[in-house]
Design a protein around this motif. Structure first.
Motif, PDB file in Angstrom:
ATOM      1  N   LEU A   1       0.810  -1.216   0.000  1.00 33.92           N
ATOM      2  CA  LEU A   1       0.000   0.000   0.000  1.00 33.92           C
ATOM      3  C   LEU A   1       0.846   1.271   0.000  1.00 33.92           C
TER       4      LEU A   1
ATOM      5  N   HIS B   1       2.669   2.704  -2.195  1.00 30.92           N
ATOM      6  CA  HIS B   1       2.575   3.541  -3.388  1.00 30.92           C
ATOM      7  C   HIS B   1       1.327   4.434  -3.332  1.00 30.92           C
ATOM      8  N   ASP B   2       0.212   3.853  -2.937  1.00 29.11           N
ATOM      9  CA  ASP B   2      -1.017   4.634  -2.812  1.00 29.11           C
ATOM     10  C   ASP B   2      -0.881   5.675  -1.701  1.00 29.11           C
TER      11      ASP B   2
ATOM     12  N   ARG C   1       1.136   8.692  -2.880  1.00 26.40           N
ATOM     13  CA  ARG C   1       0.327   9.594  -3.704  1.00 26.40           C
ATOM     14  C   ARG C   1      -0.581  10.460  -2.825  1.00 26.40           C
TER      15      ARG C   1
ATOM     16  N   TRP D   1      -7.359   8.425   4.662  1.00 27.86           N
ATOM     17  CA  TRP D   1      -6.665   7.446   3.821  1.00 27.86           C
ATOM     18  C   TRP D   1      -7.132   6.022   4.111  1.00 27.86           C
TER      19      TRP D   1
ATOM     20  N   ARG E   1     -10.269   4.619   2.381  1.00 28.92           N
ATOM     21  CA  ARG E   1     -10.166   4.183   0.986  1.00 28.92           C
ATOM     22  C   ARG E   1      -9.997   2.673   0.867  1.00 28.92           C
ATOM     23  N   HIS E   2      -9.381   2.086   1.877  1.00 29.78           N
ATOM     24  CA  HIS E   2      -9.000   0.680   1.767  1.00 29.78           C
ATOM     25  C   HIS E   2      -9.866  -0.253   2.611  1.00 29.78           C
TER      26      HIS E   2
END
Length: 211
Positions: A151, A153-154, A157, A170, A173-174
Motif C-alpha cells: 500500500l 505507493h497509494d 500519492r 486514507w 479508501r482501503h
C-alpha cells in the motif's frame, strides 16, 4: 512456538513523530509510567513482530538506549502520522523485503493489548486490502493498524500529491477490518497527550499493574 513464529512476517512500527505541544514539547514516549518509559511498554507489546523500528524526527540519539533503527519522515514539515506510516512502509520495502506487513502503533499508548498484532492479522486476512485497524469504547483508532507494504505507493500519492494528512481519510479508501477491544477496566488505547492524561495513565498503572 513463539508468537512471531505463527504470524505472517511483520514489521512493528512505533510512530513517535509528534511534537507533544500539549505537554510542553519533547518526547511523550520517554515519560515514565510505573518507572518504565512509555516507549518501553509499547515495544514490549510489539514483541510478536519479526523486527521493530521507530519513526521519529530530529536527533535519533535520544532513543539510543532502545537499540532500534530510527527512521525519519521523508515528507518535510511534520506531516503527521501518515508520513510516519509511509516512512515505515518504505523502510520495510527497502530493508526487510521479507516482511510483507507493517503493524503501526503510536508511541504514547502505554497499555496496548498483548494480543494486538495477532488479532489485527486475523481480521486483516478477511479484508479487501488485507488491512485492519483497532477500536475500543465505540471509537476507532486508525493509527493502530496492520498494513500491507504494497500500500505504500497509494499512501505516497495521498501524502505527497494530494496533501492528505488525516489518517482516517486514507484508511477509509482501503476499508480495513475493524477489531474492537473492551475499554474496561482499562482502555488499551488510552494515549498520553496532556498532563492530565499522564496523571490518569499513572493512576491506571498503579491500580492495574498488569495492564
Amino acid at each position: 512456538m513463539t508468537p512471531s513464529a505463527i504470524l505472517p512476517p511483520t514489521l512493528g512500527l512505533v510512530l513517535a513523530g509528534g511534537r507533544a505541544l500539549r505537554l510542553g514539547g519533547g518526547d511523550k514516549s520517554l515519560l515514565a509510567i510505573s518507572d518504565r518509559p512509555i516507549l518501553a511498554r509499547v515495544i514490549a507489546r510489539l514483541a510478536p513482530c519479526a523486527a521493530i523500528i521507530l519513526n521519529a524526527n530530529g536527533d535519533p540519539a535520544r532513543f539510543a538506549a532502545f537499540g532500534l533503527p530510527v527512521v525519519a519522515d521523508a515528507v518535510p514539515g511534520f506531516a503527521g502520522p501518515l508520513a510516519g506510516l509511509l516512512a515505515g512502509l518504505d523502510w520495510a520495502a527497502a530493508h526487510r523485503p521479507d516482511l510483507a506487513h507493517v503493524a503501526s502503533v503510536p508511541a504514547d499508548c502505554p497499555f496496548l493489548p498483548a494480543d494486538l498484532v495477532a488479532r489485527l492479522h486475523g481480521a486483516a486476512a478477511t479484508a479487501p486490502a488485507g488491512a485492519a485497524t483497532a477500536a475500543s469504547g465505540g471509537r476507532g483508532h486508525p493509527v493502530v493498524g496492520l498494513w500491507p507494504v504494497a500500500l505504500r505507493h497509494d499512501l505516497r500519492r495521498a501524502v505527497v500529491d494530494e496533501g492528505m494528512r488525516r489518517v482516517g481519510d486514507w484508511t477509509a479508501r482501503h476499508r480495513p477490518a475493524r477489531v474492537t477491544w473492551p475499554d474496561t477496566p482499562v482502555d488499551p488505547f488510552l494515549n498520553v497527550n496532556t498532563a492530565a492524561d499522564l496523571a490518569a495513565a499513572r493512576a491506571v498503572a498503579a491500580t492495574h499493574p498488569d495492564a
